[in-house]
Design an enzyme around this catalytic site. Structure first.
Site, PDB file in Angstrom:
ATOM      1  N   MET A 181       0.846  -1.195   0.000  1.00 11.03           N
ATOM      2  CA  MET A 181       0.000   0.000   0.000  1.00 11.03           C
ATOM      3  C   MET A 181       0.881   1.245   0.000  1.00 11.03           C
ATOM      4  SD  MET A 181      -3.453  -0.923   2.045  1.00 11.03           S
ATOM      5  CE  MET A 181      -2.879  -0.610   3.697  1.00 11.03           C
TER       6      MET A 181
ATOM      7  N   GLN B 129     -10.270  -2.435   2.452  1.00  8.92           N
ATOM      8  CA  GLN B 129      -9.810  -3.001   3.717  1.00  8.92           C
ATOM      9  C   GLN B 129      -9.779  -1.978   4.852  1.00  8.92           C
ATOM     10  OE1 GLN B 129      -6.021  -4.202   1.681  1.00  8.92           O
ATOM     11  NE2 GLN B 129      -5.066  -3.679   3.624  1.00  8.92           N
TER      12      GLN B 129
ATOM     13  N   HIS C 174       9.543  -3.139   3.804  1.00 10.53           N
ATOM     14  CA  HIS C 174       9.284  -3.323   2.371  1.00 10.53           C
ATOM     15  C   HIS C 174      10.592  -3.554   1.609  1.00 10.53           C
ATOM     16  CE1 HIS C 174       5.507  -0.972   3.373  1.00 10.53           C
ATOM     17  NE2 HIS C 174       5.021  -2.012   2.741  1.00 10.53           N
TER      18      HIS C 174
ATOM     19  N   GLY D 156       5.074 -10.115   3.897  1.00  6.14           N
ATOM     20  CA  GLY D 156       5.825 -10.014   5.151  1.00  6.14           C
ATOM     21  C   GLY D 156       5.203 -10.865   6.247  1.00  6.14           C
TER      22      GLY D 156
HETATM   23  O1  PAF Z   1      -0.078  -5.777   3.522  1.00  2.06           O
HETATM   24  C1  PAF Z   1      -0.513  -4.852   2.795  1.00  2.06           C
HETATM   25  O2  PAF Z   1       0.163  -3.846   2.544  1.00  2.06           O
HETATM   26  C2  PAF Z   1      -1.904  -4.962   2.199  1.00  2.06           C
HETATM   27  O3  PAF Z   1      -2.781  -5.593   3.072  1.00  2.06           O
HETATM   28  C3  PAF Z   1      -1.923  -5.645   0.816  1.00  2.06           C
HETATM   29  C4  PAF Z   1      -1.463  -7.089   0.900  1.00  2.06           C
HETATM   30  C5  PAF Z   1      -1.021  -4.879  -0.141  1.00  2.06           C
HETATM   31  C6  PAF Z   1      -3.341  -5.643   0.260  1.00  2.06           C
HETATM   32  O4  PAF Z   1      -3.830  -4.349   0.132  1.00  2.06           O
END
Ligand code: PAF
Length: 310
Positions: A30, A67, A37, A154
């Protein structure tokens, strides 16, 4: 390293995808990329192969509205595209897919979504209803759009990882899921895009979370012989540390099976916890190994009762 191609539209992705050298390794994010990351990007580059002409790393950057519940931090979720692209360039990313919300959800909220099943309704799923429905829906869409050979997630988001593996298994998706251990800052806090919401005082308080998990880990390491109460003892050790800090709001602390998020069995397990500090919700987990079932030896039993009495 050269700048990754920046793709904003599904049509651009579709046009580019056939030219991406295989294997194609996807890192769904995101954005607001941080050291955690970076570890995902490095694992993805290793899985794709070090030579960019012999394998591709594709990163998605999409703050998925599905989400977030009303009242959560969708609007203030950090967006740092320039810095994200710089990190992607430095880590040898081939292409970044960063669509606007209308590109992913042209009709607003989709009517057909992925039901995460029972594992999606406990822990994070209980405290954030609809969260895993949103996560699995966007992950499935990203898998369809990018058709990766491998996708990297992760281990900090352990329940998400377990559910993505379950999604792949239950719907016969042809993608290998790789996971990367949690990256922690020097003070022990697991890296997270939401850490930037924390004031210095909040951050000091937030360190109670990794400290509690370490206490649970130490309790697990101290178990020798058989002990059918080991999971409870480990949980109690972590919970005691959290309880000692009343400014923390604790959603849950538990010892779970890493694949099902049901009760932990002897063997590998996870201590998982979620707390809120000054309005910022944080989750974390650590691995433990629980001893075989059976009556505890006297010391173990006495230690457990001691912790519970405290
Ligand atoms: O872990 C995240 O950053 C998010 O939940 C994902 C897997 C990119 C889905 O939007």
């Amino acid at each position: 390293m050269s700048a990754p191609a920046l793709l904003r539209a599904k049509a651009e992705l579709a046009a580019t995808r056939p030219d991406l050298p295989a294997p194609v390794v996807l890192v769904p994010t995101m954005g607001a990329l941080h050291a955690g990351h970076r570890a995902l990007l490095r694992a993805a580059r290793a899985a794709a192969g070090p030579d960019p002409s012999g394998g591709s790393v594709l990163v998605s950057i999409f703050v998925n509205p599905l989400q977030f519940r009303p009242g959560e931090d969708l609007d203030r979720y950090p967006r740092t595209m320039e810095a994200d692209l710089a990190m992607c360039a430095a880590e040898g990313v081939t292409a970044v897919f960063a669509p606007p919300a209308a590109e992913m959800y042209p009709s607003g909220s989709p009517e057909v979504t992925v039901d995460p099943g029972p594992m999606g309704r406990v822990f994070e799923g209980e405290f954030r209803p609809g969260f895993f429905n949103g996560v699995l829906t966007v992950v499935l869409k990203l898998f369809h759009l990018t058709r990766p050979d491998v996708a990297v997630f992760g281990e900090k988001d352990a329940q998400q990882l377990a559910l993505v593996r379950r999604l792949v298994r239950d719907t016969d998706l042809d993608v290998a899921i790789e996971s990367v251990p949690t990256v922690r800052d020097a003070d022990g806090l697991a890296t997270s895009s939401r850490n930037r919401y924390l004031s210095a005082a909040d951050r000091a308080l937030a360190l109670t979370l990794p400290r509690a998990l370490r206490a649970g880990q130490a309790r697990a390491a101290a178990q020798d012989g058989r002990n059918s109460a080991a999971a409870a003892a480990v949980r109690a050790a972590a919970a005691d540390v959290l309880r000692a800090e009343p400014a923390l709001a604790v959603d849950y602390v538990a010892v779970v099976d890493p694949h099902t998020f049901g009760p932990a069995e002897p063997g590998p397990a996870l201590i998982v916890a979620a707390v809120t500090v000054g309005g910022t919700r944080l989750i974390d987990n650590v691995p433990v190994v629980l001893p075989p079932d059976g009556p505890a030896d006297q010391n173990t039993e006495r230690d457990f009762l001691g912790a519970a009495d405290h």
